[in-house]
Design a protein around this motif. Structure first.
Motif, PDB file in Angstrom:
ATOM      1  N   SER A  95       0.833  -1.209   0.000  1.00  0.00           N
ATOM      2  CA  SER A  95       0.000   0.000   0.000  1.00  0.00           C
ATOM      3  C   SER A  95       0.865   1.256   0.000  1.00  0.00           C
ATOM      4  CB  SER A  95      -0.950  -0.008   1.200  1.00  0.00           C
ATOM      5  OG  SER A  95      -0.194  -0.106   2.392  1.00  0.00           O
ATOM      6  N   ASP A 110       4.200   4.956  -6.174  1.00  0.00           N
ATOM      7  CA  ASP A 110       3.823   4.073  -7.276  1.00  0.00           C
ATOM      8  C   ASP A 110       4.155   4.703  -8.625  1.00  0.00           C
ATOM      9  OD1 ASP A 110       2.989   1.982  -5.701  1.00  0.00           O
ATOM     10  OD2 ASP A 110       0.838   2.387  -5.923  1.00  0.00           O
ATOM     11  N   ARG A 121      -0.808  -3.837 -12.995  1.00  0.00           N
ATOM     12  CA  ARG A 121      -1.345  -3.946 -11.632  1.00  0.00           C
ATOM     13  C   ARG A 121      -1.210  -2.634 -10.873  1.00  0.00           C
ATOM     14  NH1 ARG A 121       0.614  -9.181  -8.763  1.00  0.00           N
ATOM     15  NH2 ARG A 121      -0.825  -8.382  -7.211  1.00  0.00           N
ATOM     16  N   LYS A 145      -4.283  -0.513  -9.452  1.00  0.00           N
ATOM     17  CA  LYS A 145      -4.310  -0.182  -8.021  1.00  0.00           C
ATOM     18  C   LYS A 145      -4.590   1.302  -7.813  1.00  0.00           C
ATOM     19  CE  LYS A 145      -1.339   0.403  -4.075  1.00  0.00           C
ATOM     20  NZ  LYS A 145      -0.228   1.289  -3.997  1.00  0.00           N
TER      21      LYS A 145
END
Length: 165
Positions: free
Chosen positions: A88, A94, A151, A155
């Motif tokens: 997370s 990210d 992914r 996310k």
């Protein structure tokens, strides 16, 4: 086989650069799954370096090269990648990871294109098979990186119908 030797010497340089890229960026990515993927790819590039180095040595001694290379063992890794959850991390972490992953993807894509073009130019069937095997390995690496990037996009709800690959 002199053309093949030149092709393999350049390929050896590329593979070493790829190995170094994964090694130097492994700790920069924040996603644990990305670090694990980079470690795996660094090891795979290392095995490519060794494989190509052996092929070059055999060419130097005019020894018949054994093209029957063993396939990479990435099916288990690919299955594990599917089942593992992303950490997370923050959106900005990210995005930073995506930037590094994108570079890795482009490196692998360059390898695929190089081996593909080299196999088209070489006339010897055994050499073609060798270069095709190397291309297929690199295509597997591209697929791993693509799945991981997808992914991260998913996310972070970045699915805008556009993936830069």
């Amino acid at each position: 086989m002199s053309d093949l030797k030149k092709i393999l010497e350049l390929a050896l340089s590329f593979e070493r650069s790829g190995q170094e890229f994964y090694k130097s960026n492994m700790e920069k990515v924040k996603q644990a799954l990305a670090r694990e993927t980079f470690k795996y790819l660094m090891d795979m590039e290392s095995s490519h370096v060794e494989f190509i180095r052996k092929m070059i040595e055999k060419l130097k001694t005019d020894e018949t090269i054994n093209i029957e290379a063993t396939g990479e063992k990435d099916e288990i890794f690919k299955e594990r990648l599917k089942s593992q959850a992303l950490s997370s991390n923050t959106y900005s972490n990210d995005l930073a990871d995506l930037s590094i992953l994108r570079m890795a993807y482009l490196i692998e894509k360059d390898f695929v294109e190089y081996y593909g073009k080299a196999s088209e130019k070489i006339e010897d069937d055994r050499a073609k098979k060798l270069l095709t095997t190397l291309r297929v390995w690199e295509e597997g690496h591209m697929e791993l990186l693509k799945r991981l990037m997808e992914r991260i996009y998913e996310k972070n709800a970045l699915d805008l119908g556009f993936y830069p690959f």
